[in-house]
Scaffold this motif. Structure first.
Motif, PDB file in Angstrom:
ATOM      1  N   GLY A   1      -9.681  -3.228  17.134  1.00 35.72           N
ATOM      2  CA  GLY A   1     -10.193  -4.368  16.398  1.00 35.72           C
ATOM      3  C   GLY A   1     -10.361  -4.092  14.908  1.00 35.72           C
ATOM      4  N   ILE A   2      -9.916  -2.936  14.457  1.00 40.42           N
ATOM      5  CA  ILE A   2     -10.055  -2.525  13.061  1.00 40.42           C
ATOM      6  C   ILE A   2      -8.789  -2.938  12.295  1.00 40.42           C
ATOM      7  N   ASP A   3      -8.987  -3.422  11.053  1.00 38.36           N
ATOM      8  CA  ASP A   3      -7.833  -3.757  10.217  1.00 38.36           C
ATOM      9  C   ASP A   3      -6.895  -2.568  10.162  1.00 38.36           C
ATOM     10  N   THR A   4      -5.638  -2.809  10.497  1.00 43.55           N
ATOM     11  CA  THR A   4      -4.628  -1.753  10.540  1.00 43.55           C
ATOM     12  C   THR A   4      -3.428  -2.186   9.720  1.00 43.55           C
ATOM     13  N   VAL A   5      -3.040  -1.331   8.782  1.00 43.98           N
ATOM     14  CA  VAL A   5      -1.885  -1.600   7.943  1.00 43.98           C
ATOM     15  C   VAL A   5      -0.774  -0.647   8.362  1.00 43.98           C
ATOM     16  N   GLY A   6       0.320  -1.204   8.796  1.00 43.94           N
ATOM     17  CA  GLY A   6       1.469  -0.390   9.196  1.00 43.94           C
ATOM     18  C   GLY A   6       2.685  -0.759   8.372  1.00 43.94           C
ATOM     19  N   ILE A   7       3.557   0.194   8.203  1.00 42.86           N
ATOM     20  CA  ILE A   7       4.824  -0.053   7.503  1.00 42.86           C
ATOM     21  C   ILE A   7       5.966   0.388   8.408  1.00 42.86           C
ATOM     22  N   LYS A   8       7.164  -0.006   8.019  1.00 41.42           N
ATOM     23  CA  LYS A   8       8.359   0.289   8.805  1.00 41.42           C
ATOM     24  C   LYS A   8       8.869   1.689   8.481  1.00 41.42           C
ATOM     25  N   GLY A   9       9.192   2.445   9.519  1.00 47.04           N
ATOM     26  CA  GLY A   9       9.809   3.754   9.352  1.00 47.04           C
ATOM     27  C   GLY A   9      11.291   3.692   9.669  1.00 47.04           C
ATOM     28  N   ASN A  10      11.959   4.823   9.646  1.00 56.31           N
ATOM     29  CA  ASN A  10      13.397   4.846   9.890  1.00 56.31           C
ATOM     30  C   ASN A  10      13.763   4.546  11.345  1.00 56.31           C
ATOM     31  N   CYS A  11      12.807   4.597  12.256  1.00 58.82           N
ATOM     32  CA  CYS A  11      13.071   4.262  13.665  1.00 58.82           C
ATOM     33  C   CYS A  11      12.621   2.842  14.020  1.00 58.82           C
ATOM     34  N   ASP A  12      12.171   2.091  13.025  1.00 66.82           N
ATOM     35  CA  ASP A  12      11.663   0.743  13.258  1.00 66.82           C
ATOM     36  C   ASP A  12      12.672  -0.303  12.817  1.00 66.82           C
ATOM     37  N   PHE A  13      12.664  -1.436  13.530  1.00 71.75           N
ATOM     38  CA  PHE A  13      13.618  -2.499  13.216  1.00 71.75           C
ATOM     39  C   PHE A  13      12.933  -3.842  12.971  1.00 71.75           C
ATOM     40  N   GLU A  14      11.603  -3.852  12.963  1.00 67.49           N
ATOM     41  CA  GLU A  14      10.876  -5.083  12.688  1.00 67.49           C
ATOM     42  C   GLU A  14      11.105  -5.510  11.237  1.00 67.49           C
ATOM     43  N   ASN A  15      10.940  -6.792  11.009  1.00 71.94           N
ATOM     44  CA  ASN A  15      11.083  -7.326   9.660  1.00 71.94           C
ATOM     45  C   ASN A  15       9.724  -7.259   8.956  1.00 71.94           C
ATOM     46  N   VAL A  16       9.324  -6.051   8.582  1.00 73.06           N
ATOM     47  CA  VAL A  16       8.055  -5.815   7.890  1.00 73.06           C
ATOM     48  C   VAL A  16       8.315  -4.928   6.675  1.00 73.06           C
ATOM     49  N   GLU A  17       7.317  -4.832   5.819  1.00 74.95           N
ATOM     50  CA  GLU A  17       7.432  -4.011   4.618  1.00 74.95           C
ATOM     51  C   GLU A  17       7.662  -2.544   4.974  1.00 74.95           C
ATOM     52  N   ASP A  18       8.469  -1.865   4.157  1.00 76.28           N
ATOM     53  CA  ASP A  18       8.660  -0.431   4.375  1.00 76.28           C
ATOM     54  C   ASP A  18       7.849   0.404   3.384  1.00 76.28           C
ATOM     55  N   GLU A  19       7.176  -0.268   2.441  1.00 76.50           N
ATOM     56  CA  GLU A  19       6.253   0.420   1.549  1.00 76.50           C
ATOM     57  C   GLU A  19       5.354  -0.608   0.882  1.00 76.50           C
ATOM     58  N   ILE A  20       4.124  -0.188   0.599  1.00 70.92           N
ATOM     59  CA  ILE A  20       3.176  -1.073  -0.078  1.00 70.92           C
ATOM     60  C   ILE A  20       2.301  -0.250  -1.012  1.00 70.92           C
ATOM     61  N   VAL A  21       1.771  -0.922  -2.020  1.00 75.80           N
ATOM     62  CA  VAL A  21       0.802  -0.337  -2.937  1.00 75.80           C
ATOM     63  C   VAL A  21      -0.431  -1.227  -2.892  1.00 75.80           C
ATOM     64  N   PHE A  22      -1.609  -0.627  -2.759  1.00 77.12           N
ATOM     65  CA  PHE A  22      -2.844  -1.395  -2.683  1.00 77.12           C
ATOM     66  C   PHE A  22      -3.995  -0.551  -3.225  1.00 77.12           C
ATOM     67  N   ASP A  23      -5.129  -1.194  -3.465  1.00 77.95           N
ATOM     68  CA  ASP A  23      -6.305  -0.521  -4.022  1.00 77.95           C
ATOM     69  C   ASP A  23      -7.423  -0.456  -2.999  1.00 77.95           C
ATOM     70  N   VAL A  24      -8.102   0.701  -2.966  1.00 78.06           N
ATOM     71  CA  VAL A  24      -9.277   0.893  -2.130  1.00 78.06           C
ATOM     72  C   VAL A  24     -10.295   1.680  -2.939  1.00 78.06           C
ATOM     73  N   LYS A  25     -11.474   1.092  -3.131  1.00 77.60           N
ATOM     74  CA  LYS A  25     -12.592   1.785  -3.796  1.00 77.60           C
ATOM     75  C   LYS A  25     -12.193   2.412  -5.128  1.00 77.60           C
ATOM     76  N   GLY A  26     -11.359   1.719  -5.887  1.00 86.10           N
ATOM     77  CA  GLY A  26     -10.965   2.214  -7.200  1.00 86.10           C
ATOM     78  C   GLY A  26      -9.792   3.180  -7.194  1.00 86.10           C
ATOM     79  N   TYR A  27      -9.235   3.454  -6.023  1.00 89.31           N
ATOM     80  CA  TYR A  27      -8.054   4.316  -5.909  1.00 89.31           C
ATOM     81  C   TYR A  27      -6.845   3.463  -5.576  1.00 89.31           C
ATOM     82  N   ARG A  28      -5.748   3.735  -6.255  1.00 87.54           N
ATOM     83  CA  ARG A  28      -4.490   3.032  -5.992  1.00 87.54           C
ATOM     84  C   ARG A  28      -3.677   3.879  -5.021  1.00 87.54           C
TER      85      ARG A  28
END
Length: 155
Positions: A47-74
């Motif tokens: 039930g916890i927010d989970t952010v996943g990205i696509k790896g080389n073994c994945d075929f879903e139409n999702v992002e393969d990389e993202i940039v985001f901020d948490v507590k002042g860290y990019r």
């Protein structure tokens, strides 16, 4: 903020479930790919927010990389295969500098990394499913407040 970092789980639910016992204490979970569907499973169970990205073994139409901020860290999250991380961190470091990030989180090699260079923290949680390079089945719990504290959890 307590963040779980896991990846290269490759649908090995026996060890994903063992990791979930620790991940339940987190406020956010990051999955470095291979298999993206495992990030959905982790979210469903915890039930916890989970952010996943696509790896080389994945075929879903999702992002393969993202940039985001948490507590002042990019943070830059990717799988790593597009940056040849099995051979060197040089290419991913260049991307980190271009993106002005503080933390780079990646997977792909199945080998844990906790390395800081030029004020950029490079992290690879290793793999709970198929560890390589004489490493153990593991993942990371990262605490971010005024500083970043990394704990490798070995299963």
């Amino acid at each position: 903020m307590k963040i779980g970092v896991i990846g290269d789980t490759h649908r090995n639910y026996k060890y994903i479930d063992k990791a979930i016992q620790y991940l339940k204490e987190c406020e956010l979970i990051l999955h470095t790919g291979d298999n993206f569907q495992d990030s959905n499973y982790i979210h469903k169970v915890t039930g916890i927010d989970t952010v996943g990205i696509k790896g080389n073994c994945d075929f879903e139409n999702v992002e393969d990389e993202i940039v985001f901020d948490v507590k002042g860290y990019r943070i830059f999250l990717c799988h790593g295969h597009k940056y040849d991380i099995k051979y060197s961190l040089k290419t991913i470091k260049r991307k980190a500098l271009e993106s002005n990030v503080d933390i780079v989180i990646f997977g792909h090699s199945h080998i844990p990394v906790n390395y800081k260079e030029d004020d950029i923290l490079f992290l690879n949680p290793g793999s709970v499913a198929l560890p390589r390079g004489n490493s153990s089945r593991q993942f990371i719990i990262m605490n971010i407040d005024s500083k970043v504290d990394i704990q490798n959890i070995i299963l």
